[in-house]
Design a protein around this motif. Structure first.
Motif, short mmCIF file in Angstrom:
data_model
loop_
_atom_site.label_atom_id
_atom_site.label_comp_id
_atom_site.label_asym_id
_atom_site.label_seq_id
_atom_site.Cartn_x
_atom_site.Cartn_y
_atom_site.Cartn_z
N SER A 187 3.26 1.63 -3.26
CA SER A 187 2.58 1.99 -4.51
C SER A 187 1.89 3.34 -4.41
O SER A 187 1.55 3.94 -5.42
CB SER A 187 1.54 0.92 -4.85
OG SER A 187 0.45 1.01 -3.97
N GLY A 188 1.65 3.82 -3.21
CA GLY A 188 0.91 5.07 -3.04
C GLY A 188 -0.57 4.85 -2.88
O GLY A 188 -1.33 5.78 -2.66
N ALA A 189 -1.00 3.58 -2.99
CA ALA A 189 -2.43 3.28 -2.83
C ALA A 189 -2.91 3.56 -1.41
O ALA A 189 -4.10 3.69 -1.16
CB ALA A 189 -2.69 1.82 -3.19
N ARG A 245 0.07 17.22 -0.45
CA ARG A 245 0.28 16.22 0.61
C ARG A 245 0.32 16.86 1.99
O ARG A 245 -0.11 16.27 2.98
CB ARG A 245 1.57 15.44 0.36
CG ARG A 245 1.40 14.40 -0.72
CD ARG A 245 2.72 13.79 -1.08
NE ARG A 245 2.56 12.79 -2.13
CZ ARG A 245 3.54 12.37 -2.90
NH1 ARG A 245 4.77 12.83 -2.72
NH2 ARG A 245 3.33 11.47 -3.82
N ALA A 254 1.95 10.05 -0.40
CA ALA A 254 0.97 9.33 -1.20
C ALA A 254 0.03 10.32 -1.88
O ALA A 254 -0.16 11.41 -1.38
CB ALA A 254 0.17 8.38 -0.34
N TYR A 271 -10.20 13.92 -2.21
CA TYR A 271 -8.79 13.97 -2.64
C TYR A 271 -8.58 13.11 -3.88
O TYR A 271 -8.99 11.96 -3.93
CB TYR A 271 -7.90 13.47 -1.50
CG TYR A 271 -6.45 13.30 -1.86
CD1 TYR A 271 -5.70 14.35 -2.37
CD2 TYR A 271 -5.81 12.07 -1.64
CE1 TYR A 271 -4.35 14.18 -2.68
CE2 TYR A 271 -4.46 11.90 -1.94
CZ TYR A 271 -3.75 12.96 -2.47
OH TYR A 271 -2.42 12.79 -2.76
N TYR A 304 0.84 -1.21 0.00
CA TYR A 304 0.00 0.00 0.00
C TYR A 304 0.87 1.25 0.00
O TYR A 304 0.63 2.19 -0.75
CB TYR A 304 -0.87 0.05 1.26
CG TYR A 304 -2.16 -0.72 1.19
CD1 TYR A 304 -3.30 -0.17 0.61
CD2 TYR A 304 -2.26 -2.00 1.73
CE1 TYR A 304 -4.50 -0.87 0.57
CE2 TYR A 304 -3.45 -2.70 1.70
CZ TYR A 304 -4.56 -2.14 1.11
OH TYR A 304 -5.74 -2.83 1.07
N PRO A 315 -5.35 11.73 -5.81
CA PRO A 315 -3.88 11.66 -5.80
C PRO A 315 -3.31 11.93 -7.20
O PRO A 315 -3.98 11.64 -8.20
CB PRO A 315 -3.58 10.22 -5.38
CG PRO A 315 -4.88 9.62 -4.96
CD PRO A 315 -5.97 10.42 -5.58
N PHE A 350 -0.67 14.15 5.01
CA PHE A 350 0.11 12.92 4.80
C PHE A 350 1.55 13.14 5.27
O PHE A 350 2.22 12.23 5.70
CB PHE A 350 0.12 12.52 3.33
CG PHE A 350 -1.21 12.07 2.80
CD1 PHE A 350 -2.27 11.86 3.66
CD2 PHE A 350 -1.39 11.85 1.46
CE1 PHE A 350 -3.50 11.44 3.18
CE2 PHE A 350 -2.62 11.43 0.97
CZ PHE A 350 -3.68 11.23 1.83
N GLU A 400 -0.86 10.38 -8.48
CA GLU A 400 -0.53 9.11 -9.11
C GLU A 400 -1.69 8.15 -8.87
O GLU A 400 -2.17 8.03 -7.77
CB GLU A 400 0.73 8.51 -8.50
CG GLU A 400 1.99 9.18 -8.97
CD GLU A 400 3.17 8.85 -8.07
OE1 GLU A 400 3.32 7.67 -7.71
OE2 GLU A 400 3.90 9.78 -7.73
N THR A 401 -2.11 7.48 -9.95
CA THR A 401 -3.23 6.56 -9.77
C THR A 401 -2.72 5.17 -9.45
O THR A 401 -2.47 4.36 -10.34
CB THR A 401 -4.10 6.48 -11.03
OG1 THR A 401 -3.23 6.27 -12.14
CG2 THR A 401 -4.89 7.74 -11.24
N ALA A 402 -2.52 4.92 -8.16
CA ALA A 402 -2.13 3.59 -7.70
C ALA A 402 -3.29 3.04 -6.89
O ALA A 402 -3.82 3.73 -6.03
CB ALA A 402 -0.88 3.68 -6.84
N PHE A 403 -3.67 1.82 -7.18
CA PHE A 403 -4.78 1.23 -6.45
C PHE A 403 -4.31 -0.02 -5.71
O PHE A 403 -3.39 -0.69 -6.16
CB PHE A 403 -5.91 0.84 -7.41
CG PHE A 403 -6.48 1.99 -8.17
CD1 PHE A 403 -7.17 2.99 -7.51
CD2 PHE A 403 -6.32 2.09 -9.54
CE1 PHE A 403 -7.70 4.06 -8.20
CE2 PHE A 403 -6.85 3.16 -10.24
CZ PHE A 403 -7.55 4.16 -9.57
N PRO A 404 -4.94 -0.29 -4.58
CA PRO A 404 -4.53 -1.50 -3.85
C PRO A 404 -5.14 -2.75 -4.46
O PRO A 404 -6.27 -2.73 -4.95
CB PRO A 404 -5.10 -1.26 -2.46
CG PRO A 404 -6.28 -0.37 -2.66
CD PRO A 404 -6.00 0.45 -3.89
#
Lengths: 264, 294
Positions: free
Chosen positions: A101-103, B47, A264, B79, A98, B81, B52, B83-87
């Motif tokens: 990756s920044g998620a 951020r 993030a 918000y 998490y 982000p 954060f 960067e589009t990072a998903f879990p």
């Protein structure tokens, strides 16, 4: 605790728990069926032929009872390694991936405190291990009862299993603290994994020969006293020390996660 | 009432990276465009606003509170982000339900409306989605709980022109509903279209923060004058040495207030052809950007 995160973490890691349990069931099944109360059994004769190799994996002496047999051949090494593998992968999935990756942004941007978020992941990490050991203990005991009725000392095995849980709580705390401290996946997973694996390797080296006895002071695995726990003659305070240290590391990891900068 | 207040915020990442001594207030209902080239510190600032990261110096207040790890503040922010990072390995729809759940949103009506607006097919796995589609998912996540304040980090990156237009409509609607918006971009036209105010960030410092109208007024006028003869151009150059000459042509950028003087002088020297235009916001931006490097 964050309900939706908990559900998500449990659901996405059930498969991993299943795989680890399947591997343990296979090894457990093989070892139990190799036990032969009457004839001089095969494993024992192999152990007599290669005492150093067997000693390295925590399998020493020639166990007489089924309980001794299990503790010797399963609890000394296999039950340390496979749940540890799960613990390493889980720590990575629950925290490191998490953050790396920044998620984690989606978790932090939700109306839950960081403490609630990290506590949720810690609970999943800890309880998965307990569930794994509990299911193994239950399944293995039942299987033994089926194969060799009345041979197994259930309470003795339960004591060793609790000691094992304390050992894993220590490992888990170390891994969890590591993934909480570092923001990059490499050190986050690397530091915890290297240390736990190193501790196991030292323990293996120490068991090979009396010459390496001094190594026991370098690894916390020494505090996991299988024989004494089985016999009921000791090992309790050592297990408590492991569990206590594990708790401190989980707590420290959580506090660091709450206070650190997370990009993030 | 100020929704957000940054006072002397510094976050130094070394080697000139980070943000330095930022002071910025955003009032309720404000829509601020946060402009700057890549690496200027836009994401770093956002951020800080999200809590954060903690500033090395200075204070950040969002809804009057320190946002660092503050759940109460997060509830009121949408918000996006940078960067589009998903879990994990989820489908778009599953992820939207997960985020809605985290935010305590039970009614998926707004999420579904947004999904239709952006024509999102959420049945695909996030990992298999194109950048633009992932951006749509991230946008819906930011808007689905109907927050009071939006912090959107490069919201249109990856979106095609039609979806950019849909996004612009959405932002206009939210502004109409009195929501407060901060969106970052490196594109001028975008900010010009979407925001009432713009702050320009260069190398971690705010170099200008003005109402869009003011900024438009401060745009210079760019003259291209063709004289009848080269010596006329030469003579003109002596009065305006900042101009550039190419034979009998003159290129000159002057503040709006000097336009009349240029025109009068040019006429006295004899003009063959003349064009004049306002500096684009892009050129203004480059002016702020280059200004510090020179």
């Amino acid at each position: 605790m964050v309900k939706h995160l908990l559900a998500r973490s449990v659901r996405s890691n059930l498969g991993l728990l299943g795989i680890i349990l399947a591997v343990l069931a296979m090894y457990g099944g093989i070892i139990v069926t190799m036990y032969d109360p009457e004839l001089g059994d095969t494993l024992n004769s192999m152990a007599a032929a290669m005492p150093e190799l067997f000693a390295a994996f925590g399998m020493a002496g020639t166990p007489a009872t089924l309980t001794e047999f299990l503790v010797n051949y399963l609890y000394g090494f296999l039950l340390l390694v496979f749940p540890l593998v799960m613990s390493i992968l889980l720590a990575n999935r629950l925290v490191a991936s998490y953050v790396d990756s920044g998620a984690v942004a989606y978790l932090l941007a939700s109306p839950h405190s960081r403490a609630a978020i990290i506590a949720t992941q810690a609970v999943v990490h800890i309880v998965s291990n307990w569930i794994c050991l509990a299911i193994f203990y239950g399944g293995c005991s039942a299987f033994c009862e089926m194969m060799f009725p009345g041979e197994l000392d259930w309470t003795a095995l339960a004591r060793v299993t609790l000691g094992l849980a304390a050992m894993h709580f220590f490992f888990g705390g170390l891994l969890f603290a590591s993934v909480c401290i570092f923001n990059d996946a490499k050190p986050a997973v690397g530091v915890g994994t290297s240390l736990t694996v190193l501790f196991l390797l030292i323990q293996m080296a120490e068991q090979v020969s009396d010459k390496f006895d001094w190594l026991q002071y370098l690894t916390p695995v020494t505090l996991y006293r299988t024989t004494e726990l089985m016999e009921g003659t000791g090992g309790v305070w050592q297990a408590c020390v492991l569990a206590g240290a594990g708790f401190v590391m989980y707590l420290a990891g959580g506090i660091i996660f709450c206070r650190k900068d997370i990009s993030a | 009432m100020n929704v957000m207040e940054l006072r002397g915020v510094t976050k130094d990442y070394g080697r000139g990276r980070g943000v330095f001594d930022l002071s910025l207030t955003i009032a309720q209902g404000d829509s601020l465009g946060y402009l700057g080239p890549n690496g200027a510190g836009k994401t770093t600032t956002i951020r800080q606003m999200m809590g954060f990261t903690r500033p090395g110096k200075g204070t950040v207040r969002v809804f009057g509170k320190d946002p660092f790890g503050c759940a109460e503040v997060q509830k009121r922010i949408g918000y996006l982000p940078g960067e589009t990072a998903f879990p994990g390995d989820m489908t778009g729809d599953a992820f939207l339900r997960f985020v809605a759940g985290l935010k305590g949103v039970r009614d998926m009506k707004r999420a579904n409306e947004l999904r239709e607006r952006f024509e999102l097919d959420g049945r695909t796995r996030l990992k298999k989605m194109s950048k633009g589609t992932r951006q749509k998912v991230a946008l819906i996540c930011a808007f689905l709980h109907d927050p009071e304040l939006y912090l959107l980090d490069e919201p249109t990156s990856g979106l095609d022109p039609l979806m950019q237009h849909r996004f612009a409509e959405l932002v206009a609607e939210e502004r109409g509903r009195g929501k407060t918006i901060l969106l970052s971009s490196h594109l001028f036209e975008e900010i010009e279209r979407l925001c009432g105010r713009a702050a320009i960030l260069r190398a971690g410092r705010i170099v200008a923060c003005e109402q869009m109208e003011e900024m438009q007024k401060s745009r210079s006028r760019i003259f291209h004058i063709v004289f009848h003869a080269e010596d006329a151009a030469e003579a003109f150059l002596r009065v305006f040495p900042a101009a550039q000459r190419q034979e009998k042509e003159i290129f000159l950028t002057v503040p709006q207030t000097d336009a009349e003087r240029v025109l009068r002088l040019a006429v006295t020297y004899g003009v063959e052809d003349l064009t004049v235009r306002a500096q684009t916001l892009e050129e203004l931006f480059l002016h702020y950007y280059d200004g510090g490097q020179a």
